[in-house]
Write an enzyme that holds these catalytic residues in place. Structure first.
Site, PDB file in Angstrom:
ATOM      1  N   TRP A 153       0.775  -1.157   0.047  1.00 21.96           N
ATOM      2  CA  TRP A 153       0.044   0.104   0.038  1.00 21.96           C
ATOM      3  C   TRP A 153       0.565   1.182   0.017  1.00 21.96           C
ATOM      4  O   TRP A 153       0.204   2.335  -0.137  1.00 21.96           O
ATOM      5  CB  TRP A 153      -0.937   0.137   1.057  1.00 21.96           C
ATOM      6  CG  TRP A 153      -0.215  -0.401   2.512  1.00 21.96           C
ATOM      7  CD1 TRP A 153      -0.578  -1.586   3.234  1.00 21.96           C
ATOM      8  CD2 TRP A 153       0.511   0.367   3.307  1.00 21.96           C
ATOM      9  NE1 TRP A 153       0.435  -1.786   4.145  1.00 21.96           N
ATOM     10  CE2 TRP A 153       0.989  -0.708   4.192  1.00 21.96           C
ATOM     11  CE3 TRP A 153       1.038   1.342   3.331  1.00 21.96           C
ATOM     12  CZ2 TRP A 153       1.728  -0.062   5.513  1.00 21.96           C
ATOM     13  CZ3 TRP A 153       2.077   1.986   4.263  1.00 21.96           C
ATOM     14  CH2 TRP A 153       2.329   1.203   5.421  1.00 21.96           C
ATOM     15  N   ASN A 154       2.326   1.299   0.124  1.00 19.23           N
ATOM     16  CA  ASN A 154       3.061   2.482   0.499  1.00 19.23           C
ATOM     17  C   ASN A 154       3.013   3.204  -0.894  1.00 19.23           C
ATOM     18  O   ASN A 154       3.311   4.612  -0.718  1.00 19.23           O
ATOM     19  CB  ASN A 154       4.271   2.048   1.143  1.00 19.23           C
ATOM     20  CG  ASN A 154       5.236   1.183   0.297  1.00 19.23           C
ATOM     21  OD1 ASN A 154       4.570   0.443  -0.439  1.00 19.23           O
ATOM     22  ND2 ASN A 154       6.406   1.311   0.450  1.00 19.23           N
ATOM     23  N   LYS A 177      -3.138  -8.310  -7.167  1.00 13.30           N
ATOM     24  CA  LYS A 177      -4.086  -8.062  -6.182  1.00 13.30           C
ATOM     25  C   LYS A 177      -3.229  -6.896  -5.420  1.00 13.30           C
ATOM     26  O   LYS A 177      -2.460  -7.278  -4.489  1.00 13.30           O
ATOM     27  CB  LYS A 177      -4.173  -9.310  -5.159  1.00 13.30           C
ATOM     28  CG  LYS A 177      -5.138  -9.095  -4.123  1.00 13.30           C
ATOM     29  CD  LYS A 177      -4.903  -9.889  -2.866  1.00 13.30           C
ATOM     30  CE  LYS A 177      -3.866  -9.132  -1.888  1.00 13.30           C
ATOM     31  NZ  LYS A 177      -4.638  -7.939  -1.327  1.00 13.30           N
ATOM     32  N   GLU A 180      -5.944  -3.807  -0.263  1.00 12.13           N
ATOM     33  CA  GLU A 180      -7.472  -3.352  -0.110  1.00 12.13           C
ATOM     34  C   GLU A 180      -7.458  -1.917   0.467  1.00 12.13           C
ATOM     35  O   GLU A 180      -8.414  -1.170   0.199  1.00 12.13           O
ATOM     36  CB  GLU A 180      -8.303  -4.235   0.735  1.00 12.13           C
ATOM     37  CG  GLU A 180      -8.335  -5.579   0.011  1.00 12.13           C
ATOM     38  CD  GLU A 180      -7.247  -6.505  -0.010  1.00 12.13           C
ATOM     39  OE1 GLU A 180      -7.091  -7.349  -1.060  1.00 12.13           O
ATOM     40  OE2 GLU A 180      -6.310  -6.405   0.749  1.00 12.13           O
ATOM     41  N   GLY A 230       6.291  -6.686  -0.117  1.00  9.58           N
ATOM     42  CA  GLY A 230       5.898  -6.662   0.876  1.00  9.58           C
ATOM     43  C   GLY A 230       6.892  -7.216   2.045  1.00  9.58           C
ATOM     44  O   GLY A 230       8.069  -7.046   1.791  1.00  9.58           O
ATOM     45  N   SER A 231       6.285  -7.449   3.290  1.00 11.04           N
ATOM     46  CA  SER A 231       7.128  -7.878   4.443  1.00 11.04           C
ATOM     47  C   SER A 231       7.719  -9.158   3.891  1.00 11.04           C
ATOM     48  O   SER A 231       7.436  -9.894   3.477  1.00 11.04           O
ATOM     49  CB  SER A 231       6.160  -7.843   5.690  1.00 11.04           C
ATOM     50  OG  SER A 231       5.346  -9.202   5.551  1.00 11.04           O
ATOM     51  N   GLU A 252       9.985  -8.836  -3.608  1.00 12.91           N
ATOM     52  CA  GLU A 252      10.966  -7.313  -3.062  1.00 12.91           C
ATOM     53  C   GLU A 252      10.256  -7.187  -1.770  1.00 12.91           C
ATOM     54  O   GLU A 252       9.409  -6.728  -1.374  1.00 12.91           O
ATOM     55  CB  GLU A 252      10.274  -6.329  -4.162  1.00 12.91           C
ATOM     56  CG  GLU A 252      11.280  -5.125  -4.127  1.00 12.91           C
ATOM     57  CD  GLU A 252      10.777  -4.259  -2.933  1.00 12.91           C
ATOM     58  OE1 GLU A 252      11.315  -4.223  -1.807  1.00 12.91           O
ATOM     59  OE2 GLU A 252       9.786  -3.407  -3.053  1.00 12.91           O
ATOM     60  N   LEU A 253      11.292  -7.616  -0.724  1.00 14.16           N
ATOM     61  CA  LEU A 253      10.704  -7.668   0.699  1.00 14.16           C
ATOM     62  C   LEU A 253      11.237  -6.424   1.443  1.00 14.16           C
ATOM     63  O   LEU A 253      11.756  -5.536   0.925  1.00 14.16           O
ATOM     64  CB  LEU A 253      11.115  -8.964   1.272  1.00 14.16           C
ATOM     65  CG  LEU A 253      10.759 -10.201   0.591  1.00 14.16           C
ATOM     66  CD1 LEU A 253      11.227 -11.533   1.072  1.00 14.16           C
ATOM     67  CD2 LEU A 253       9.317 -10.115   0.326  1.00 14.16           C
ATOM     68  N   CYS A 286      10.335   0.901   1.743  1.00 17.83           N
ATOM     69  CA  CYS A 286      11.197  -0.214   2.028  1.00 17.83           C
ATOM     70  C   CYS A 286      12.790   0.110   1.746  1.00 17.83           C
ATOM     71  O   CYS A 286      13.528  -0.386   2.504  1.00 17.83           O
ATOM     72  CB  CYS A 286      10.764  -1.366   0.981  1.00 17.83           C
ATOM     73  SG  CYS A 286      11.097  -0.663  -0.744  1.00 17.83           S
ATOM     74  N   GLU A 385      12.476  -3.885  11.136  1.00 17.89           N
ATOM     75  CA  GLU A 385      12.207  -2.768  10.007  1.00 17.89           C
ATOM     76  C   GLU A 385      11.018  -1.742  10.806  1.00 17.89           C
ATOM     77  O   GLU A 385       9.980  -2.228  10.858  1.00 17.89           O
ATOM     78  CB  GLU A 385      11.587  -3.302   8.785  1.00 17.89           C
ATOM     79  CG  GLU A 385      11.666  -1.974   7.873  1.00 17.89           C
ATOM     80  CD  GLU A 385      11.107  -2.545   6.462  1.00 17.89           C
ATOM     81  OE1 GLU A 385      11.175  -1.956   5.413  1.00 17.89           O
ATOM     82  OE2 GLU A 385      10.505  -3.799   6.494  1.00 17.89           O
TER      83      GLU A 385
END
Length: 480
Positions: A153-154, A177, A180, A230-231, A252-253, A286, A385
């Site tokens: 979402w960032n 996806k 949301e 994401g994480s 891409e974490l 990130c 993080e």
């Protein structure tokens, strides 16, 4: 519905926008107020099956589409993004919180990604191997197949484009996806692709319960590649699901960006650069600079200068003129920041600026830009993080100490160094374990350069030729 929030939410499957019809919904909130703005329909299992079937049809069509035709649609989509920049930026700010200037910059970068990948679509080369006369051996690069892409979402506009553009350039179809919580941005980007003439079966956009969606899409034999932003914990979970069908993955974490600041840097210039970049997007980046390791001789001046500049930042709604940092993206983040600050202070860190929720924030998800000095290595924030507006400052004595601290954690996404010593710059570029390193700069992203990390920060790259290559498979054809 908020008047300014005019995203038309829905699922995009098989070229059709699907809304109600008894589907469960989730509110999209305004992080500056905490108020609901619109109801987002969530996909059912039947919707996901329909998306998979459409992606299979779309792949058959799109892989046979001439590279020039693929490129033309990417170029047209970029033009529509630029034309609708004000609208897209407004939606992004209203649902994610970032200031308008950052949101408009995100739109511009997303358009440049599309334009770059339009060129790459026409540069997917194979090769001819040397063989005896009358025989041939060819190496072909072909699209891997339908892609399942999950994004955070960032950066609600750029993350979506970063997934779709290389997949389409390579000849793949895609089911994306997005989060949301920032659905409107993704929906409006998909409308740009639709209006640019992309066939409906080539790109699908779904929202839903994340675990249900990921399990169903990744269990299907139709899906041949997973791309995730994401994480680290979620990324590792998705890789385990993807292993059952041996699909390709790009991950891409998270990161925990170390910044090495040496006593020969231009201190005022370095501080101006780092403070602005640290609190960009409320620190929810990130590749954000996070652990500031500063050479002992300038440590006190650096910490004081960092705190002074941080206190001067104007925090408020991203839609308000003059705001330099907006709210955090959701209600979970301010409490997470407070917990990290409390832990660090208990461990012995000194609070130089911020440290709590913004007073008189109403129902918004605000946290003050925060600076902590003398942060012990065992503080949670030095090992997890933060993903928020917290700067952690520690001193170091020697170059060897600095490199050791930079490489201490299992993350390896981004790192930064500030020094005027050319020999030291070369050494640091070699010694630091990160996929991207900025030396006297914080600019790590460009359409033509690979974006990605190492160690727990993931593998594979987005952007650049490497981003397209991640959507291709090699095939060798021998002819006698």
């Amino acid at each position: 519905m908020v008047a300014d929030y005019d995203a038309r939410l829905g699922l995009y499957i098989g070229g059709e926008w699907l809304t109600g019809d008894g589907r469960e919904t989730q509110d999209v909130l305004n992080p500056a107020t905490g108020a609901g703005q619109a109801a987002l329909p969530l996909a059912t299992p039947a919707d996901l099956d329909a998306a998979l079937e459409a992606a299979q049809r779309g792949f058959v069509l799109w892989r046979a589409t001439a590279p020039e035709a693929r490129a033309a649609i990417l170029i047209k989509t970029a033009a529509l993004l630029r034309e609708r920049a004000d609208h897209l930026a407004r939606i992004a700010t209203l649902e994610q919180g970032k200031i308008q200037a950052e949101a408009k910059g995100e739109v511009a970068f997303a358009a440049s990604l599309l334009e770059f990948h339009a060129g790459e679509a026409q540069r997917i080369y194979g090769r001819v191997l040397p063989r005896p006369q009358g025989t041939r051996s060819l190496v072909l690069q072909q699209p891997v197949g339908p892609v399942a892409a999950f994004c955070a979402w960032n950066f609600p506009i750029m993350n979506v484009v970063r997934k779709i553009a290389p997949a389409l350039a390579a000849g793949c179809s895609i089911i994306i996806k997005p989060s949301e919580e920032t659905a409107g941005s993704a929906v409006e980007v998909l409308r740009c692709f639709q209006d640019a003439g992309l066939p409906g079966d080539v790109a699908q956009c779904v929202f839903g319960v994340p675990d249900m969606v990921s399990r169903q899409l990744l269990a299907s034999p139709i899906t041949r590649k997973l791309s995730f932003t994401g994480s680290v914990p979620v990324g590792k979970h998705l890789m385990k699901l993807a292993a059952d069908t041996m699909m390709k993955t790009t991950m891409e974490l998270g990161g925990h960006g170390p910044v090495l600041v040496f006593d020969d840097c231009d201190l005022d210039k370095t501080l101006d650069i780092l403070v602005a970049h640290k609190f960009r997007n409320a620190g929810q980046v990130c590749v954000a600079p996070t652990r500031f390791h500063v050479q002992q001789g300038i440590y006190d001046r650096f910490a004081a200068g960092f705190a002074e500049r941080t206190k001067a930042l104007k925090v408020g709604s991203g839609m308000a003129s003059g705001t330099q940092m907006g709210p955090m993206a959701n209600a979970r983040r301010p409490q997470a920041m407070a917990d990290l600050v409390d832990d660090a202070r208990t461990a012995g860190a000194r609070l130089l600026a911020g440290g709590g929720r913004l007073e008189e924030s109403g129902g918004g998800f605000f946290f003050t830009p925060t600076v902590l000095a003398d942060v012990p290595l065992d503080a949670r924030a030095m090992n997890e993080e933060p993903f928020g507006p917290i700067a952690l400052i520690r001193p170091f004595e020697t170059v060897e100490d600095a490199v050791e601290q930079a490489n201490r954690l299992p993350f390896g996404l981004a790192a930064y160094c500030f020094t005027e010593n050319g020999r030291r710059q070369n050494m640091l570029g070699d010694a630091i374990e990160a996929g991207m390193i900025g030396i006297n700069t914080v600019k790590l992203s460009a359409p033509d350069s690979p974006f990605g990390g190492m160690k727990d920060s993931g593998h594979g790259s987005e952007d650049g030729p490497e981003g397209v290559a991640a959507h291709l498979v090699s095939k060798t054809v021998h002819m006698v």
